[in-house]
Design a protein around this motif. Structure first.
Motif, mmCIF file in Angstrom:
data_model
loop_
_atom_site.group_PDB
_atom_site.id
_atom_site.type_symbol
_atom_site.label_atom_id
_atom_site.label_comp_id
_atom_site.label_asym_id
_atom_site.label_seq_id
_atom_site.Cartn_x
_atom_site.Cartn_y
_atom_site.Cartn_z
ATOM 1 N N ALA A 6 25.714 -6.001 31.998
ATOM 2 C CA ALA A 6 24.770 -5.986 30.881
ATOM 3 C C ALA A 6 23.347 -5.854 31.394
ATOM 4 O O ALA A 6 23.028 -6.263 32.517
ATOM 5 N N THR A 7 22.490 -5.288 30.562
ATOM 6 C CA THR A 7 21.061 -5.208 30.826
ATOM 7 C C THR A 7 20.347 -5.911 29.667
ATOM 8 O O THR A 7 20.955 -6.161 28.622
ATOM 9 N N PRO A 8 19.063 -6.209 29.821
ATOM 10 C CA PRO A 8 18.336 -6.818 28.708
ATOM 11 C C PRO A 8 18.422 -6.005 27.409
ATOM 12 O O PRO A 8 18.386 -6.577 26.318
ATOM 13 N N ARG A 9 18.573 -4.689 27.520
ATOM 14 C CA ARG A 9 18.699 -3.858 26.314
ATOM 15 C C ARG A 9 19.969 -4.163 25.521
ATOM 16 O O ARG A 9 20.067 -3.812 24.347
ATOM 17 N N ASP A 10 20.953 -4.813 26.157
ATOM 18 C CA ASP A 10 22.208 -5.147 25.489
ATOM 19 C C ASP A 10 22.151 -6.464 24.718
ATOM 20 O O ASP A 10 23.094 -6.811 24.004
ATOM 21 N N ALA A 11 21.061 -7.196 24.860
ATOM 22 C CA ALA A 11 20.987 -8.541 24.288
ATOM 23 C C ALA A 11 21.237 -8.550 22.777
ATOM 24 O O ALA A 11 21.972 -9.398 22.273
ATOM 25 N N ARG A 12 20.638 -7.633 22.043
ATOM 26 C CA ARG A 12 20.821 -7.598 20.582
ATOM 27 C C ARG A 12 22.295 -7.400 20.241
ATOM 28 O O ARG A 12 22.828 -8.063 19.358
ATOM 29 N N GLY A 13 22.974 -6.504 20.934
ATOM 30 C CA GLY A 13 24.388 -6.265 20.666
ATOM 31 C C GLY A 13 25.258 -7.470 20.996
ATOM 32 O O GLY A 13 26.228 -7.761 20.284
ATOM 33 N N ILE A 14 24.921 -8.188 22.068
ATOM 34 C CA ILE A 14 25.660 -9.395 22.432
ATOM 35 C C ILE A 14 25.470 -10.459 21.355
ATOM 36 O O ILE A 14 26.424 -11.098 20.908
ATOM 37 N N VAL A 15 24.230 -10.633 20.918
ATOM 38 C CA VAL A 15 23.927 -11.610 19.870
ATOM 39 C C VAL A 15 24.671 -11.249 18.579
ATOM 40 O O VAL A 15 25.248 -12.118 17.914
ATOM 41 N N SER A 35 19.889 -16.468 20.514
ATOM 42 C CA SER A 35 18.814 -15.535 20.169
ATOM 43 C C SER A 35 18.815 -14.406 21.193
ATOM 44 O O SER A 35 19.334 -14.557 22.306
ATOM 45 N N THR A 36 18.222 -13.311 20.808
ATOM 46 C CA THR A 36 18.068 -12.201 21.749
ATOM 47 C C THR A 36 17.304 -12.669 22.976
ATOM 48 O O THR A 36 17.662 -12.337 24.106
ATOM 49 N N ARG A 37 16.294 -13.490 22.765
ATOM 50 C CA ARG A 37 15.496 -14.009 23.873
ATOM 51 C C ARG A 37 16.364 -14.822 24.830
ATOM 52 O O ARG A 37 16.216 -14.715 26.049
ATOM 53 N N ASP A 38 17.287 -15.650 24.295
ATOM 54 C CA ASP A 38 18.193 -16.442 25.144
ATOM 55 C C ASP A 38 18.976 -15.528 26.085
ATOM 56 O O ASP A 38 19.090 -15.789 27.283
ATOM 57 N N ILE A 39 19.524 -14.465 25.534
ATOM 58 C CA ILE A 39 20.378 -13.564 26.328
ATOM 59 C C ILE A 39 19.538 -12.773 27.319
ATOM 60 O O ILE A 39 19.919 -12.632 28.488
ATOM 61 N N VAL A 40 18.388 -12.266 26.892
ATOM 62 C CA VAL A 40 17.510 -11.531 27.805
ATOM 63 C C VAL A 40 17.116 -12.423 28.975
ATOM 64 O O VAL A 40 17.176 -12.008 30.143
ATOM 65 N N THR A 41 16.737 -13.655 28.681
ATOM 66 C CA THR A 41 16.335 -14.589 29.737
ATOM 67 C C THR A 41 17.491 -14.832 30.705
ATOM 68 O O THR A 41 17.303 -14.804 31.927
ATOM 69 N N ALA A 42 18.687 -15.059 30.178
ATOM 70 C CA ALA A 42 19.852 -15.310 31.038
ATOM 71 C C ALA A 42 20.137 -14.105 31.937
ATOM 72 O O ALA A 42 20.388 -14.256 33.138
ATOM 73 N N ILE A 43 20.091 -12.911 31.378
ATOM 74 C CA ILE A 43 20.353 -11.705 32.162
ATOM 75 C C ILE A 43 19.262 -11.512 33.222
ATOM 76 O O ILE A 43 19.564 -11.250 34.385
ATOM 77 N N ARG A 44 18.021 -11.666 32.838
ATOM 78 C CA ARG A 44 16.909 -11.479 33.785
ATOM 79 C C ARG A 44 16.902 -12.532 34.885
ATOM 80 O O ARG A 44 16.414 -12.281 35.981
ATOM 81 N N TYR A 49 26.489 -11.269 33.280
ATOM 82 C CA TYR A 49 26.859 -10.782 31.952
ATOM 83 C C TYR A 49 27.405 -9.369 32.067
ATOM 84 O O TYR A 49 26.835 -8.527 32.767
ATOM 85 N N PHE A 50 28.482 -9.109 31.329
ATOM 86 C CA PHE A 50 29.119 -7.796 31.320
ATOM 87 C C PHE A 50 29.435 -7.425 29.881
ATOM 88 O O PHE A 50 29.704 -8.299 29.055
ATOM 89 N N VAL A 51 29.388 -6.131 29.595
ATOM 90 C CA VAL A 51 29.666 -5.655 28.237
ATOM 91 C C VAL A 51 30.686 -4.528 28.273
ATOM 92 O O VAL A 51 30.801 -3.797 29.262
ATOM 93 N N ALA A 52 31.390 -4.418 27.173
ATOM 94 C CA ALA A 52 32.272 -3.276 26.911
ATOM 95 C C ALA A 52 31.638 -2.513 25.754
ATOM 96 O O ALA A 52 31.316 -3.114 24.717
ATOM 97 N N CYS A 53 31.438 -1.223 25.939
ATOM 98 C CA CYS A 53 30.752 -0.409 24.940
ATOM 99 C C CYS A 53 31.643 0.729 24.467
ATOM 100 O O CYS A 53 32.328 1.369 25.270
ATOM 101 N N ASP A 54 31.599 0.962 23.174
ATOM 102 C CA ASP A 54 32.223 2.129 22.567
ATOM 103 C C ASP A 54 31.061 2.945 22.014
ATOM 104 O O ASP A 54 30.508 2.597 20.967
#
Length: 158
Positions: A6-15, A35-44, A49-54
């Motif tokens: 995952a990258t910070p750009r994925d935070a909204r989708g994770i949330v 929050s998006t901020r929570d996820i961005v902070t964790a990733i940074r 964090y890993f994501v599966a994208c379609d």
């Protein structure tokens, strides 16, 4: 479908994926939405964090984090995984977990835990199918929706 870090750009989708699980199900005992901020902070901050994208849509995510505090636990982690309902049973979860486990092994993680709600038998079955063993059932340690729930701890040695 692509599975990737995952990258910070994925935070909204994770949330967007995880908050309905938090809000509407007994899959997790937490009631505090992310929050998006929570996820961005964790990733940074180096979070795993890993994501599966379609296409552009996130259909699943997985992450791991410290199991407990203190240096003696540094080789043990706990993980979280969530999938959209339509992604369940398609192999997405297995692919996310394989990537998560490879990442953890490369960082000398020895033991990976899953804490699964006793009201989530599909989650327990999924973890057993990918090599986790049930090591404990903690009665009535979670409380949500006005009822007490068991926590099932599953462990996999990496």
């Amino acid at each position: 479908m692509i599975v990737r870090p995952a990258t910070p750009r994925d935070a909204r989708g994770i949330v967007d994926l995880v908050n309905p699980v938090i809000r509407d199900t007994a899959i997790t005992f937490t009631t505090a939405e992310k929050s998006t901020r929570d996820i961005v902070t964790a990733i940074r901050n180096g979070g795993a964090y890993f994501v599966a994208c379609d296409g552009d849509r996130i259909i699943g995510y997985a992450c791991y984090f410290p199991f407990r505090s203190g240096p003696g636990y540094r080789h043990t982690k706990e993980h979280s995984i969530a999938l959209l309902p339509e992604a369940r049973g398609t192999g997405v979860g297995r692919r996310l977990m394989a990537l998560l486990e490879d990442h953890a092994r490369a960082r000398e993680v020895h033991s990976l835990f899953a804490g699964v709600s006793g009201e989530n038998p599909d989650g327990v079955a999924f973890h057993k199918a990918i090599g986790f063993a049930e090591v404990a059932r903690l009665p009535e340690v979670g409380h949500k929706f006005g009822r007490w729930m068991d926590l099932v701890l599953l462990q996999k040695m990496l």
